[in-house]
Design an enzyme around this catalytic site. Structure first.
Site, PDB file in Angstrom:
ATOM      1  N   ARG A 133     -38.368 -34.823  31.858  1.00 31.86           N
ATOM      2  CA  ARG A 133     -39.424 -34.425  32.810  1.00 31.86           C
ATOM      3  C   ARG A 133     -39.015 -34.564  34.268  1.00 31.86           C
ATOM      4  NH1 ARG A 133     -42.336 -37.295  29.044  1.00 31.86           N
ATOM      5  NH2 ARG A 133     -43.423 -35.927  27.576  1.00 31.86           N
ATOM      6  N   LYS A 155     -35.667 -24.008  44.788  1.00 32.71           N
ATOM      7  CA  LYS A 155     -35.952 -23.033  43.726  1.00 32.71           C
ATOM      8  C   LYS A 155     -34.848 -23.148  42.681  1.00 32.71           C
ATOM      9  CE  LYS A 155     -38.449 -19.331  46.089  1.00 32.71           C
ATOM     10  NZ  LYS A 155     -38.407 -17.890  46.414  1.00 32.71           N
ATOM     11  N   GLU A 197     -26.375 -12.894  53.794  1.00 38.03           N
ATOM     12  CA  GLU A 197     -27.500 -13.827  53.950  1.00 38.03           C
ATOM     13  C   GLU A 197     -27.408 -14.561  55.296  1.00 38.03           C
ATOM     14  OE1 GLU A 197     -29.918 -13.818  51.728  1.00 38.03           O
ATOM     15  OE2 GLU A 197     -29.055 -13.327  49.765  1.00 38.03           O
ATOM     16  N   LYS A 243     -33.555 -22.215  57.261  1.00 36.74           N
ATOM     17  CA  LYS A 243     -34.195 -22.251  55.949  1.00 36.74           C
ATOM     18  C   LYS A 243     -34.986 -23.540  55.772  1.00 36.74           C
ATOM     19  CE  LYS A 243     -34.008 -21.283  51.095  1.00 36.74           C
ATOM     20  NZ  LYS A 243     -33.316 -20.735  49.923  1.00 36.74           N
ATOM     21  N   GLU A 253     -43.743 -20.911  48.940  1.00 31.94           N
ATOM     22  CA  GLU A 253     -43.795 -19.481  49.245  1.00 31.94           C
ATOM     23  C   GLU A 253     -45.174 -18.882  49.077  1.00 31.94           C
ATOM     24  OE1 GLU A 253     -40.308 -17.249  48.154  1.00 31.94           O
ATOM     25  OE2 GLU A 253     -41.441 -15.376  48.201  1.00 31.94           O
ATOM     26  N   ARG A 257     -42.385 -18.269  53.916  1.00 38.73           N
ATOM     27  CA  ARG A 257     -41.110 -18.274  53.186  1.00 38.73           C
ATOM     28  C   ARG A 257     -40.729 -16.872  52.717  1.00 38.73           C
ATOM     29  NH1 ARG A 257     -38.948 -22.878  48.832  1.00 38.73           N
ATOM     30  NH2 ARG A 257     -36.943 -21.860  48.451  1.00 38.73           N
ATOM     31  N   ASN A 261     -37.105 -12.963  52.320  1.00 31.62           N
ATOM     32  CA  ASN A 261     -36.856 -11.826  51.437  1.00 31.62           C
ATOM     33  C   ASN A 261     -36.551 -10.542  52.203  1.00 31.62           C
ATOM     34  OD1 ASN A 261     -37.289 -13.427  49.202  1.00 31.62           O
ATOM     35  ND2 ASN A 261     -39.491 -12.988  49.155  1.00 31.62           N
ATOM     36  N   HIS A 264     -34.755  -7.714  50.552  1.00 33.53           N
ATOM     37  CA  HIS A 264     -34.670  -8.040  49.130  1.00 33.53           C
ATOM     38  C   HIS A 264     -35.485  -7.105  48.232  1.00 33.53           C
ATOM     39  CE1 HIS A 264     -32.435 -11.476  50.471  1.00 33.53           C
ATOM     40  NE2 HIS A 264     -32.341 -11.991  49.264  1.00 33.53           N
ATOM     41  N   HIS A 268     -33.183  -5.748  45.568  1.00 31.01           N
ATOM     42  CA  HIS A 268     -33.371  -6.058  44.143  1.00 31.01           C
ATOM     43  C   HIS A 268     -33.421  -4.785  43.298  1.00 31.01           C
ATOM     44  CE1 HIS A 268     -35.161 -10.328  44.889  1.00 31.01           C
ATOM     45  NE2 HIS A 268     -33.845 -10.352  44.785  1.00 31.01           N
ATOM     46  N   HIS A 282     -25.015  -9.509  44.880  1.00 37.00           N
ATOM     47  CA  HIS A 282     -26.330  -9.709  45.488  1.00 37.00           C
ATOM     48  C   HIS A 282     -26.300  -9.458  47.004  1.00 37.00           C
ATOM     49  CE1 HIS A 282     -30.287 -11.376  46.299  1.00 37.00           C
ATOM     50  NE2 HIS A 282     -29.735 -12.193  47.182  1.00 37.00           N
TER      51      HIS A 282
HETATM   52  N1  LIG Z   1     -32.407 -20.797  44.245  1.00 30.71           N
HETATM   53  C1  LIG Z   1     -32.410 -19.979  45.276  1.00 30.71           C
HETATM   54  O1  LIG Z   1     -33.139 -20.154  46.251  1.00 30.71           O
HETATM   55  C2  LIG Z   1     -31.474 -18.794  45.251  1.00 30.71           C
HETATM   56  C3  LIG Z   1     -31.310 -18.041  46.412  1.00 30.71           C
HETATM   57  C4  LIG Z   1     -30.393 -16.986  46.388  1.00 30.71           C
HETATM   58  C5  LIG Z   1     -29.685 -16.721  45.225  1.00 30.71           C
HETATM   59  N2  LIG Z   1     -29.884 -17.483  44.110  1.00 30.71           N
HETATM   60  C6  LIG Z   1     -29.122 -17.229  42.882  1.00 30.71           C
HETATM   61  O2  LIG Z   1     -27.751 -17.450  43.166  1.00 30.71           O
HETATM   62  C7  LIG Z   1     -26.962 -16.711  42.235  1.00 30.71           C
HETATM   63  C8  LIG Z   1     -25.799 -16.098  42.963  1.00 30.71           C
HETATM   64  O3  LIG Z   1     -25.039 -17.134  43.563  1.00 30.71           O
HETATM   65  P1  LIG Z   1     -23.504 -16.931  43.968  1.00 30.71           P
HETATM   66  O4  LIG Z   1     -23.351 -15.665  44.687  1.00 30.71           O
HETATM   67  O5  LIG Z   1     -23.071 -18.180  44.581  1.00 30.71           O
HETATM   68  O6  LIG Z   1     -22.844 -16.651  42.552  1.00 30.71           O
HETATM   69  P2  LIG Z   1     -21.980 -17.563  41.534  1.00 30.71           P
HETATM   70  O7  LIG Z   1     -22.500 -18.920  41.423  1.00 30.71           O
HETATM   71  O8  LIG Z   1     -21.877 -16.753  40.294  1.00 30.71           O
HETATM   72  O9  LIG Z   1     -20.547 -17.585  42.238  1.00 30.71           O
HETATM   73  C9  LIG Z   1     -19.835 -16.366  42.419  1.00 30.71           C
HETATM   74  C10 LIG Z   1     -18.427 -16.439  41.784  1.00 30.71           C
HETATM   75  O10 LIG Z   1     -17.598 -17.257  42.602  1.00 30.71           O
HETATM   76  C11 LIG Z   1     -16.966 -18.267  41.832  1.00 30.71           C
HETATM   77  N3  LIG Z   1     -16.825 -19.403  42.722  1.00 30.71           N
HETATM   78  C12 LIG Z   1     -17.803 -20.211  43.177  1.00 30.71           C
HETATM   79  N4  LIG Z   1     -17.326 -21.061  44.091  1.00 30.71           N
HETATM   80  C13 LIG Z   1     -16.002 -20.801  44.218  1.00 30.71           C
HETATM   81  C14 LIG Z   1     -14.972 -21.332  45.034  1.00 30.71           C
HETATM   82  N5  LIG Z   1     -15.216 -22.280  45.944  1.00 30.71           N
HETATM   83  N6  LIG Z   1     -13.721 -20.824  44.882  1.00 30.71           N
HETATM   84  C15 LIG Z   1     -13.479 -19.820  44.007  1.00 30.71           C
HETATM   85  N7  LIG Z   1     -14.426 -19.253  43.236  1.00 30.71           N
HETATM   86  C16 LIG Z   1     -15.679 -19.736  43.344  1.00 30.71           C
HETATM   87  C17 LIG Z   1     -17.871 -18.486  40.664  1.00 30.71           C
HETATM   88  O11 LIG Z   1     -17.165 -18.996  39.556  1.00 30.71           O
HETATM   89  C18 LIG Z   1     -18.400 -17.072  40.404  1.00 30.71           C
HETATM   90  O12 LIG Z   1     -17.500 -16.355  39.613  1.00 30.71           O
HETATM   91  C19 LIG Z   1     -27.896 -15.726  41.578  1.00 30.71           C
HETATM   92  O13 LIG Z   1     -28.141 -16.134  40.258  1.00 30.71           O
HETATM   93  C20 LIG Z   1     -29.173 -15.816  42.397  1.00 30.71           C
HETATM   94  O14 LIG Z   1     -30.328 -15.562  41.627  1.00 30.71           O
HETATM   95  C21 LIG Z   1     -30.763 -18.510  44.113  1.00 30.71           C
HETATM   96 ZN   LIG Z   2     -30.722 -13.223  48.693  1.00 30.87          ZN
END
Ligand SMILES: NC(=O)c1ccc[n+]([C@@H]2O[C@H](COP(=O)([O-])OP(=O)(O)OC[C@H]3O[C@@H](n4cnc5c(N)ncnc54)[C@H](O)[C@@H]3O)[C@@H](O)[C@H]2O)c1
Ligand SMILES: [Zn+2]
Length: 384
Positions: A133, A155, A197, A243, A253, A257, A261, A264, A268, A282
């Site tokens: 939990r 999030k 971003e 942020k 949100e 917040r 977006n 987005h 999306h 993304h």
């Molecule tokens: N929680 C939130 O507020 C929020 C906000 C925006 C996006 N997201 C989520 O984030 C995700 C995308 O995140 P991302 O773009 O970081 O993708 P990711 O975590 O998949 O990383 C992208 C790629 O880079 C590689 N990688 C990561 N760090 C590395 C490093 N230092 N050196 C070499 N390779 C590395 C990973 O293995 C992966 O293949 C999505 O699922 C999205 O929904 C969440």
């Molecule tokens: Zn984004």
């Protein structure tokens, strides 16, 4: 490479506080901070043990250094490694991560450490929210996107076969350690996508930061600290501060917040059209989406066309796509795009909500956009 630190020594960090009352936490930003992870965790939760969740790619580059830092601080840790990629935000991987956390005897008072990009942060954060939990967790973001966006704000979640991020929880970390040197191993394309971003924070609420980025983006990309270049650290700190302020005012949100977006809604739809595949990252989708949001605002007479051109020119200068014809994921027809936009946003009484702009740095929520107007706009864009 991270600068070596003696045990207990804290690398020089910029600290951005996230003011959320009893859920308040710090974001520490700086080159070489991974070496201080153990000391920082030990300071916050003396005696706690950790489960380190990461993906196989990040593990190859940075797991040993993370574990060494914990060991040096006398912190026991278990490692949980999942495959890289969005596919790990699944029920199946979530189950495996939760079971491994339980098997490692991580109990209340212990910690989950999310070492990775947004995928790992969302997955490990949701596991932390769920096991027993709710366990405390620490974010160690390793992508630019994660350092400026996903690791901050609480999030967490995984994807449903019916849509992205549909299963999740708000669960704030107790600490974020953003080591800017970890980004040196990130593929250029991922870095550039994360930069969308970064630019977003300027475009939505900080015209002076946007102007700074126009001059200094190359320093952010190179990250070199020779000659005292702290451009990357500065940019990440500005984004985290922006942020953090927005999240502190609107954690769940219900209002402001939503400005995060910007780009987005269009973005999306383009990501969904590309099947959330590696064809369109993304951040690339968000770059296209922000370009559309600026053009749509210009078309509605909210801003001068030159202002939209300036926004797009910067995104294009760093190599991000700004024209639908340059969409690496391929752009579908207007009917499909409108379907995807309606699905993403849920049409309310016939109207759509978009983040629009009255200028660079002046985004606002417009909840009364006529879908017919969007359709005409997109039809023109697609034929341009
Ligand atoms: N929680 C939130 O507020 C929020 C906000 C925006 C996006 N997201 C989520 O984030 C995700 C995308 O995140 P991302 O773009 O970081 O993708 P990711 O975590 O998949 O990383 C992208 C790629 O880079 C590689 N990688 C990561 N760090 C590395 C490093 N230092 N050196 C070499 N390779 C590395 C990973 O293995 C992966 O293949 C999505 O699922 C999205 O929904 C969440
Ligand atoms: Zn984004």
């Amino acid at each position: 490479m991270s600068a070596p630190l003696r045990q207990g020594e804290l690398a020089e960090a910029t600290v951005v506080p996230v003011a959320l009352g009893e859920r308040a936490y710090d974001i520490a930003i700086g080159r070489g901070l991974l070496a201080s992870l153990g000391a920082r965790i030990g300071g916050l939760r003396p005696g706690a043990k950790c489960a380190l969740v990461t993906d196989a790619t990040v593990a190859r580059h940075h797991l040993a250094a993370a574990e060494a830092s914990l060991t040096a601080a006398g912190i026991a840790s278990a490692r949980i490694v999942v495959p890289p990629g969005e596919g790990s935000k699944s029920y199946a991987t979530f189950q495996q991560v939760c079971e491994q956390i339980i098997a490692a005897r991580i109990e209340r008072g212990d910690l989950i450490v999310a070492l990775g990009g947004g995928v790992i942060g969302d997955l490990a954060g949701f596991a932390a929210a769920s096991v027993r939990r709710g366990l405390d967790y620490v974010q160690v973001p390793t992508t630019l996107l994660a350092q400026v966006d996903s690791s901050v704000g609480g999030k967490t979640g995984i994807d449903s076969p019916l849509g992205k991020n549909l299963i999740g929880a708000f669960h704030q970390p107790i600490l974020v350690v953003a080591d800017t040197a970890l980004l040196d191993t990130l593929p250029k394309r991922d870095f550039r996508a994360g930069y969308a971003e970064v630019a977003k924070y300027g475009l939505l609420g900080d015209a002076a930061f946007f102007a700074w980025l126009e001059k200094n983006w190359q320093g952010v990309f190179s990250g070199e600290q020779s000659a005292g270049n702290l451009a990357r650290e500065h940019a990440i700190a500005v984004c985290c501060r922006a942020k953090a302020n927005i999240v502190a005012r609107d954690e769940r949100e219900t209002g402001e917040r939503a400005l995060l977006n910007l780009g987005h809604t269009f973005g999306h739809a383009l990501e969904a059209a590309a099947g959330f595949s590696g064809r369109l990252l993304h951040g690339e989708a968000i770059s296209l989406g922000m370009a559309l949001a600026f053009d749509f605002s210009a078309r509605k007479g909210l801003i001068a066309a030159a202002e939209a051109e300036r926004a797009k020119a910067h995104l294009a200068a760093v190599g991000l796509p700004t024209h639908l014809k340059d969409n690496p994921g391929g752009t579908p027809g207007v009917d499909r795009l409108m379907d995807l936009i309606a699905q993403d946003k849920k049409v309310k009484r016939g109207a759509l909500t978009f983040i629009l702009v009255r200028g660079i740095g002046q985004a606002f929520v417009e909840s009364d956009v006529d879908p017919a107007e969007v359709r005409t706009f997109l039809t023109d864009k697609l034929s341009a």
